[in-house]
Motif scaffolding. Structure first.
Motif, PDB file in Angstrom:
ATOM      1  N   GLU A 290       0.847  -1.188   0.000  1.00 19.04           N
ATOM      2  CA  GLU A 290       0.000   0.000   0.000  1.00 19.04           C
ATOM      3  C   GLU A 290       0.890   1.247   0.000  1.00 19.04           C
ATOM      4  O   GLU A 290       1.932   1.272   0.662  1.00 19.04           O
ATOM      5  N   PRO A 291       0.487   2.285  -0.710  1.00 24.03           N
ATOM      6  CA  PRO A 291       1.327   3.490  -0.763  1.00 24.03           C
ATOM      7  C   PRO A 291       1.249   4.319   0.515  1.00 24.03           C
ATOM      8  O   PRO A 291       0.292   4.216   1.277  1.00 24.03           O
ATOM      9  N   ASN A 292       2.266   5.109   0.734  1.00 19.20           N
ATOM     10  CA  ASN A 292       2.255   6.146   1.755  1.00 19.20           C
ATOM     11  C   ASN A 292       2.047   7.461   1.023  1.00 19.20           C
ATOM     12  O   ASN A 292       2.716   7.736   0.033  1.00 19.20           O
ATOM     13  N   VAL A 293       1.110   8.271   1.493  1.00 20.86           N
ATOM     14  CA  VAL A 293       0.820   9.550   0.867  1.00 20.86           C
ATOM     15  C   VAL A 293       1.120  10.650   1.884  1.00 20.86           C
ATOM     16  O   VAL A 293       0.712  10.560   3.042  1.00 20.86           O
ATOM     17  N   TYR A 294       1.833  11.670   1.433  1.00 21.81           N
ATOM     18  CA  TYR A 294       2.202  12.785   2.307  1.00 21.81           C
ATOM     19  C   TYR A 294       1.542  14.069   1.796  1.00 21.81           C
ATOM     20  O   TYR A 294       1.712  14.430   0.637  1.00 21.81           O
ATOM     21  N   LEU A 295       0.787  14.725   2.651  1.00 21.94           N
ATOM     22  CA  LEU A 295       0.240  16.043   2.352  1.00 21.94           C
ATOM     23  C   LEU A 295       1.072  17.052   3.121  1.00 21.94           C
ATOM     24  O   LEU A 295       1.242  16.929   4.331  1.00 21.94           O
ATOM     25  N   ILE A 296       1.577  18.036   2.411  1.00 19.31           N
ATOM     26  CA  ILE A 296       2.403  19.066   3.022  1.00 19.31           C
ATOM     27  C   ILE A 296       1.680  20.393   2.863  1.00 19.31           C
ATOM     28  O   ILE A 296       1.296  20.762   1.754  1.00 19.31           O
ATOM     29  N   ALA A 297       1.475  21.082   3.963  1.00 14.69           N
ATOM     30  CA  ALA A 297       0.749  22.342   3.910  1.00 14.69           C
ATOM     31  C   ALA A 297       1.348  23.333   4.899  1.00 14.69           C
ATOM     32  O   ALA A 297       1.776  22.964   5.984  1.00 14.69           O
ATOM     33  N   SER A 298       1.360  24.587   4.491  1.00 12.81           N
ATOM     34  CA  SER A 298       1.753  25.664   5.387  1.00 12.81           C
ATOM     35  C   SER A 298       0.485  26.248   5.989  1.00 12.81           C
ATOM     36  O   SER A 298      -0.435  26.629   5.271  1.00 12.81           O
ATOM     37  N   LEU A 299       0.414  26.299   7.290  1.00 12.56           N
ATOM     38  CA  LEU A 299      -0.798  26.743   7.969  1.00 12.56           C
ATOM     39  C   LEU A 299      -0.852  28.245   8.194  1.00 12.56           C
ATOM     40  O   LEU A 299      -1.890  28.773   8.560  1.00 12.56           O
ATOM     41  N   GLY A 300       0.228  28.935   7.963  1.00 17.58           N
ATOM     42  CA  GLY A 300       0.288  30.344   8.304  1.00 17.58           C
ATOM     43  C   GLY A 300      -0.405  31.294   7.354  1.00 17.58           C
ATOM     44  O   GLY A 300      -0.799  32.381   7.738  1.00 17.58           O
ATOM     45  N   GLY A 301      -0.582  30.890   6.090  1.00 16.86           N
ATOM     46  CA  GLY A 301      -1.137  31.826   5.117  1.00 16.86           C
ATOM     47  C   GLY A 301      -2.615  31.686   4.858  1.00 16.86           C
ATOM     48  O   GLY A 301      -3.229  32.539   4.243  1.00 16.86           O
ATOM     49  N   GLY A 302      -3.232  30.615   5.296  1.00 11.36           N
ATOM     50  CA  GLY A 302      -4.666  30.428   5.109  1.00 11.36           C
ATOM     51  C   GLY A 302      -5.001  29.421   4.024  1.00 11.36           C
ATOM     52  O   GLY A 302      -5.939  28.654   4.152  1.00 11.36           O
ATOM     53  N   THR A 303      -4.249  29.385   2.921  1.00 12.96           N
ATOM     54  CA  THR A 303      -4.574  28.479   1.820  1.00 12.96           C
ATOM     55  C   THR A 303      -4.311  27.027   2.213  1.00 12.96           C
ATOM     56  O   THR A 303      -5.171  26.164   2.050  1.00 12.96           O
ATOM     57  N   GLY A 304      -3.115  26.730   2.712  1.00 10.89           N
ATOM     58  CA  GLY A 304      -2.771  25.368   3.095  1.00 10.89           C
ATOM     59  C   GLY A 304      -3.675  24.831   4.186  1.00 10.89           C
ATOM     60  O   GLY A 304      -4.207  23.727   4.087  1.00 10.89           O
ATOM     61  N   GLY A 305      -3.872  25.609   5.214  1.00  5.88           N
ATOM     62  CA  GLY A 305      -4.737  25.189   6.306  1.00  5.88           C
ATOM     63  C   GLY A 305      -6.190  25.119   5.911  1.00  5.88           C
ATOM     64  O   GLY A 305      -6.939  24.282   6.395  1.00  5.88           O
ATOM     65  N   GLY A 306      -6.584  25.971   4.984  1.00  6.61           N
ATOM     66  CA  GLY A 306      -7.977  25.992   4.541  1.00  6.61           C
ATOM     67  C   GLY A 306      -8.358  24.802   3.687  1.00  6.61           C
ATOM     68  O   GLY A 306      -9.506  24.380   3.671  1.00  6.61           O
ATOM     69  N   MET A 307      -7.398  24.259   2.968  1.00 12.83           N
ATOM     70  CA  MET A 307      -7.717  23.145   2.078  1.00 12.83           C
ATOM     71  C   MET A 307      -7.223  21.803   2.605  1.00 12.83           C
ATOM     72  O   MET A 307      -7.499  20.769   2.021  1.00 12.83           O
ATOM     73  N   LEU A 308      -6.521  21.795   3.704  1.00 11.77           N
ATOM     74  CA  LEU A 308      -5.905  20.576   4.218  1.00 11.77           C
ATOM     75  C   LEU A 308      -6.910  19.450   4.443  1.00 11.77           C
ATOM     76  O   LEU A 308      -6.715  18.330   3.976  1.00 11.77           O
ATOM     77  N   LEU A 309      -7.983  19.719   5.154  1.00  4.20           N
ATOM     78  CA  LEU A 309      -8.966  18.674   5.434  1.00  4.20           C
ATOM     79  C   LEU A 309      -9.641  18.180   4.164  1.00  4.20           C
ATOM     80  O   LEU A 309      -9.840  16.973   3.987  1.00  4.20           O
ATOM     81  N   ASP A 310     -10.015  19.092   3.270  1.00  7.57           N
ATOM     82  CA  ASP A 310     -10.633  18.677   2.007  1.00  7.57           C
ATOM     83  C   ASP A 310      -9.696  17.767   1.229  1.00  7.57           C
ATOM     84  O   ASP A 310     -10.109  16.733   0.694  1.00  7.57           O
ATOM     85  N   MET A 311      -8.427  18.136   1.159  1.00  8.92           N
ATOM     86  CA  MET A 311      -7.452  17.327   0.430  1.00  8.92           C
ATOM     87  C   MET A 311      -7.258  15.961   1.098  1.00  8.92           C
ATOM     88  O   MET A 311      -7.185  14.939   0.414  1.00  8.92           O
ATOM     89  N   ALA A 312      -7.178  15.938   2.407  1.00 11.20           N
ATOM     90  CA  ALA A 312      -6.973  14.680   3.117  1.00 11.20           C
ATOM     91  C   ALA A 312      -8.142  13.718   2.874  1.00 11.20           C
ATOM     92  O   ALA A 312      -7.930  12.539   2.570  1.00 11.20           O
ATOM     93  N   TYR A 313      -9.359  14.237   2.974  1.00  9.99           N
ATOM     94  CA  TYR A 313     -10.519  13.375   2.732  1.00  9.99           C
ATOM     95  C   TYR A 313     -10.624  12.980   1.263  1.00  9.99           C
ATOM     96  O   TYR A 313     -11.019  11.859   0.938  1.00  9.99           O
ATOM     97  N   ALA A 314     -10.246  13.871   0.347  1.00  7.75           N
ATOM     98  CA  ALA A 314     -10.265  13.536  -1.086  1.00  7.75           C
ATOM     99  C   ALA A 314      -9.248  12.434  -1.385  1.00  7.75           C
ATOM    100  O   ALA A 314      -9.553  11.475  -2.106  1.00  7.75           O
ATOM    101  N   VAL A 315      -8.060  12.542  -0.815  1.00  6.05           N
ATOM    102  CA  VAL A 315      -7.024  11.521  -1.031  1.00  6.05           C
ATOM    103  C   VAL A 315      -7.486  10.187  -0.462  1.00  6.05           C
ATOM    104  O   VAL A 315      -7.350   9.141  -1.106  1.00  6.05           O
ATOM    105  N   ARG A 316      -8.045  10.199   0.736  1.00  5.19           N
ATOM    106  CA  ARG A 316      -8.534   8.958   1.336  1.00  5.19           C
ATOM    107  C   ARG A 316      -9.621   8.324   0.476  1.00  5.19           C
ATOM    108  O   ARG A 316      -9.648   7.099   0.290  1.00  5.19           O
TER     109      ARG A 316
END
Length: 102
Positions: free
Chosen positions: A15-41
């Protein structure tokens, strides 16, 4: 077959390992992190890799401008609060029909 023939190494279906990398300080990374994580899953499960591991690498950096710099801690805090909320039992992610997320 080509890889085994070329390298002489046996093929291992893992099974693959998937890494999501996001910067939380600017708003974009933190704002889309959960959506991306659930989409990847969801994509992994649909592809038969439901046992794949998903890792988050979260960064918090400060922007150069004074106005944006002041928002970085608030953006990071908001993202972490959201992550905490959805990690608690009974708090299901609502999905996003527009993006095809269940």
């Amino acid at each position: 077959r080509t890889t085994v023939k070329t390298t002489g190494l046996p093929f291992q279906a893992v099974e693959p390992n998937v890494y999501l990398i996001a910067s939380l300080g600017g708003g974009t990374g933190g704002g889309m992190l959960l959506d991306m994580a659930y989409a990847v899953r969801q994509v992994l499960a649909e592809g038969g890799a439901s046992n794949a591991r998903l890792f988050g690498i979260l960064l918090c950096s400060l922007a150069r401008g004074n106005q944006k710099r002041a928002l970085a801690p608030a953006n990071a805090f908001t993202c972490l609060e959201e992550l905490h909320y959805f990690s608690l039992p009974g708090n299901d992610f609502p999905g996003e029909p527009v993006c095809g997320l269940e």
